[in-house]
Design a protein around this motif. Structure first.
Motif, PDB file in Angstrom:
ATOM      1  N   LYS A  47       0.812  -1.219   0.000  1.00  0.00           N
ATOM      2  CA  LYS A  47       0.000   0.000   0.000  1.00  0.00           C
ATOM      3  C   LYS A  47       0.847   1.271   0.000  1.00  0.00           C
ATOM      4  CE  LYS A  47      -4.244  -1.813   2.044  1.00  0.00           C
ATOM      5  NZ  LYS A  47      -5.226  -1.694   3.165  1.00  0.00           N
ATOM      6  N   GLY A  48       2.162   1.104  -0.020  1.00  0.00           N
ATOM      7  CA  GLY A  48       3.035   2.272  -0.047  1.00  0.00           C
ATOM      8  C   GLY A  48       2.885   3.145   1.171  1.00  0.00           C
ATOM      9  N   MET A  49       2.726   2.533   2.330  1.00  0.00           N
ATOM     10  CA  MET A  49       2.463   3.301   3.541  1.00  0.00           C
ATOM     11  C   MET A  49       3.681   4.081   4.024  1.00  0.00           C
ATOM     12  SD  MET A  49      -0.098   0.567   5.444  1.00  0.00           S
ATOM     13  CE  MET A  49      -0.629   1.674   6.742  1.00  0.00           C
ATOM     14  N   TYR A  50       4.839   3.827   3.418  1.00  0.00           N
ATOM     15  CA  TYR A  50       6.020   4.633   3.713  1.00  0.00           C
ATOM     16  C   TYR A  50       5.802   6.092   3.299  1.00  0.00           C
ATOM     17  CZ  TYR A  50       6.550   2.921  -1.079  1.00  0.00           C
ATOM     18  OH  TYR A  50       6.309   2.547  -2.373  1.00  0.00           O
ATOM     19  N   LYS A  51       4.835   6.336   2.395  1.00  0.00           N
ATOM     20  CA  LYS A  51       4.550   7.705   1.963  1.00  0.00           C
ATOM     21  C   LYS A  51       4.018   8.559   3.107  1.00  0.00           C
ATOM     22  CE  LYS A  51       3.788   6.525  -2.891  1.00  0.00           C
ATOM     23  NZ  LYS A  51       2.828   6.520  -4.018  1.00  0.00           N
ATOM     24  N   SER A  52       3.361   7.916   4.104  1.00  0.00           N
ATOM     25  CA  SER A  52       2.855   8.664   5.246  1.00  0.00           C
ATOM     26  C   SER A  52       3.985   9.178   6.124  1.00  0.00           C
ATOM     27  CB  SER A  52       1.908   7.791   6.083  1.00  0.00           C
ATOM     28  OG  SER A  52       2.613   6.731   6.707  1.00  0.00           O
TER      29      SER A  52
ATOM     30  N   GLY B 136       6.628  10.550   4.704  1.00  0.00           N
ATOM     31  CA  GLY B 136       7.256  11.596   3.913  1.00  0.00           C
ATOM     32  C   GLY B 136       8.139  11.094   2.790  1.00  0.00           C
ATOM     33  N   TYR B 137       8.151   9.777   2.548  1.00  0.00           N
ATOM     34  CA  TYR B 137       8.976   9.209   1.483  1.00  0.00           C
ATOM     35  C   TYR B 137       8.133   9.037   0.228  1.00  0.00           C
ATOM     36  CZ  TYR B 137      12.129   8.091   5.349  1.00  0.00           C
ATOM     37  OH  TYR B 137      12.949   8.170   6.440  1.00  0.00           O
ATOM     38  N   GLU B 138       8.674   9.459  -0.893  1.00  0.00           N
ATOM     39  CA  GLU B 138       7.949   9.350  -2.161  1.00  0.00           C
ATOM     40  C   GLU B 138       8.007   7.938  -2.729  1.00  0.00           C
ATOM     41  OE1 GLU B 138       5.965  11.444  -3.869  1.00  0.00           O
ATOM     42  OE2 GLU B 138       6.092  12.724  -2.088  1.00  0.00           O
ATOM     43  N   THR B 139       9.155   7.281  -2.565  1.00  0.00           N
ATOM     44  CA  THR B 139       9.342   5.954  -3.147  1.00  0.00           C
ATOM     45  C   THR B 139       9.864   4.985  -2.094  1.00  0.00           C
ATOM     46  OG1 THR B 139      11.656   6.292  -3.810  1.00  0.00           O
ATOM     47  CG2 THR B 139       9.930   7.046  -5.348  1.00  0.00           C
ATOM     48  N   LEU B 140       9.775   3.691  -2.421  1.00  0.00           N
ATOM     49  CA  LEU B 140      10.331   2.671  -1.538  1.00  0.00           C
ATOM     50  C   LEU B 140      11.839   2.865  -1.392  1.00  0.00           C
ATOM     51  CD1 LEU B 140       9.994   0.073   0.118  1.00  0.00           C
ATOM     52  CD2 LEU B 140      10.230  -1.219  -2.011  1.00  0.00           C
ATOM     53  N   GLY B 141      12.489   3.265  -2.471  1.00  0.00           N
ATOM     54  CA  GLY B 141      13.920   3.505  -2.419  1.00  0.00           C
ATOM     55  C   GLY B 141      14.292   4.631  -1.461  1.00  0.00           C
ATOM     56  N   ASP B 142      13.457   5.664  -1.422  1.00  0.00           N
ATOM     57  CA  ASP B 142      13.695   6.770  -0.484  1.00  0.00           C
ATOM     58  C   ASP B 142      13.635   6.269   0.952  1.00  0.00           C
ATOM     59  OD1 ASP B 142      13.892   8.558  -2.606  1.00  0.00           O
ATOM     60  OD2 ASP B 142      11.780   9.141  -2.493  1.00  0.00           O
ATOM     61  N   TRP B 143      12.610   5.473   1.232  1.00  0.00           N
ATOM     62  CA  TRP B 143      12.468   4.916   2.583  1.00  0.00           C
ATOM     63  C   TRP B 143      13.640   3.993   2.897  1.00  0.00           C
ATOM     64  CZ3 TRP B 143      11.881  -0.278   4.019  1.00  0.00           C
ATOM     65  CH2 TRP B 143      11.583  -0.493   5.378  1.00  0.00           C
ATOM     66  N   ASP B 144      14.016   3.161   1.949  1.00  0.00           N
ATOM     67  CA  ASP B 144      15.095   2.205   2.134  1.00  0.00           C
ATOM     68  C   ASP B 144      16.416   2.910   2.457  1.00  0.00           C
ATOM     69  OD1 ASP B 144      16.324  -0.645   1.578  1.00  0.00           O
ATOM     70  OD2 ASP B 144      17.499   0.761   0.372  1.00  0.00           O
TER      71      ASP B 144
END
Length: 329
Positions: A204-209, A211-219
């Motif tokens: 669900k791309g919950m990393y966006k909550s 402040g990360y735009e992409t999974l790579g940003d969160w990673d």
């Protein structure tokens, strides 16, 4: 209320469970709202620092004196990065014995109204209930367990091996920033990262909550930057203590159920529905074995991270559950 500053308590001639010592050790701690009558103790978690620990001091524990204590190995209390002589088989019993020295003889606190612990902090709380039952009145275990499961143990073997086998890791040689094994730390974070939340959280791309735009940003942060300020030997010491977590070792109980049946404190067991390594089904079995227990599941897709309160809804759920539990004590 001003922000509390970290304090250090030193214990001379401390001998660990594995026989290491005697040596001098230090406990780092925060003392929040020190004039309150009721007392809450909060041990830190894996990779938890005093300043990052969820204290509930503005919610369920606002009327409590909250003592936050750093576990051995976290880099603030005694750790491999700080001591030349450090227990090769660090045990929760060592942490609790030292914390007891801080709480009772030094701070002159005769009773702990509640021990609140998340993850490794929750495992430490289980040890408190059985090692010092005359002091602990109640406890809250968030996304944790009384004994590390075989599955949990094996999952930890992955990031541990990734670090130990990295090309730039050398045991005991990473105390200087210039010699940190950044590749090894990132390998550890990579091997660990998918376990933090849940499949639903990723899909669900919950990393966006966050402040990360992409999974790579969160990673980049979750599996890299967040590990670079850690000493690798501190991480490995804490992982090993986590893997050895087992309250039956305190008194040699024949079974986990037997050990849990001896807990006198009232206990709130609060797992997350989607936690991949402290599974709610195992927590439910533990709760059933504790004579005075309340079982409440955090209904979240944030997996283990739900217990850290990264998601506002999870934090509010836990705060309300703890407040309701304490009102009944």
């Amino acid at each position: 209320m001003p922000e509390p500053t970290a304090q250090q308590y030193q214990i001379d001639d401390f001998t660990s469970t594995d026989g290491t010592g005697p040596t001098s050790i230090q406990l780092a701690y925060l003392d929040i709202n020190p004039t309150a009558d009721k007392v809450a103790l909060i041990p830190t978690c894996f990779r938890g620092r005093l300043s990052s620990t969820l204290t509930f001091s503005h919610g369920a524990l606002k009327d409590y004196r909250v003592i936050v204590v750093a576990l051995f190995g976290n880099g603030e209390s005694s750790s491999p990065s700080k001591l030349t002589i450090f227990p090769p088989t660090l045990n929760y019993q060592d942490c609790v014995r030292a914390q007891h020295e801080l709480i009772k003889p030094y701070l002159n606190i005769q009773a702990i109204d509640v021990v609140v612990g998340f993850s490794m902090g929750g495992q430490c709380a289980y040890y408190w209930t059985l090692m010092y039952p005359e002091i602990v009145r109640s406890a809250v275990m968030i996304c944790s367990s009384a004994r590390t499961s075989r599955h949990n143990y094996q999952f930890l073997e992955g990031p541990k091996a990734a670090l130990e086998c990295s090309v730039d890791y050398k045991k005991g040689e990473s105390n200087e920033a210039s010699s940190k094994p950044l590749a090894g730390l990132r390998a550890f974070g990579k091997a660990y990262s998918a376990w933090l939340t849940s499949p639903e959280w990723f899909e669900k791309g919950m990393y966006k909550s966050m402040g990360y735009e992409t999974l790579g940003d969160w990673d980049r942060d979750a599996a890299g930057n967040n590990y670079y300020n850690w000493n690798p030997d501190d991480l490995l010491a804490m992982v090993s203590m986590w893997q050895r977590g087992d309250v039956t070792s305190i008194s040699g109980d024949a079974s986990l159920q037997e050990a849990l049946s001896r807990i006198k404190a009232s206990v709130l067991v609060m797992p997350c529905l989607t936690d991949q390594y402290f599974r709610w089904e195992a927590s439910e079995k533990e709760a059933h074995a504790i004579p005075h227990s309340t079982f409440k599941v955090i209904p979240s897709a944030w997996g283990h991270l739900a217990g850290l309160g990264y998601n506002a809804e999870d934090k509010a759920f836990m705060d309300q559950a703890i407040a309701e539990f304490l009102r009944k004590q």
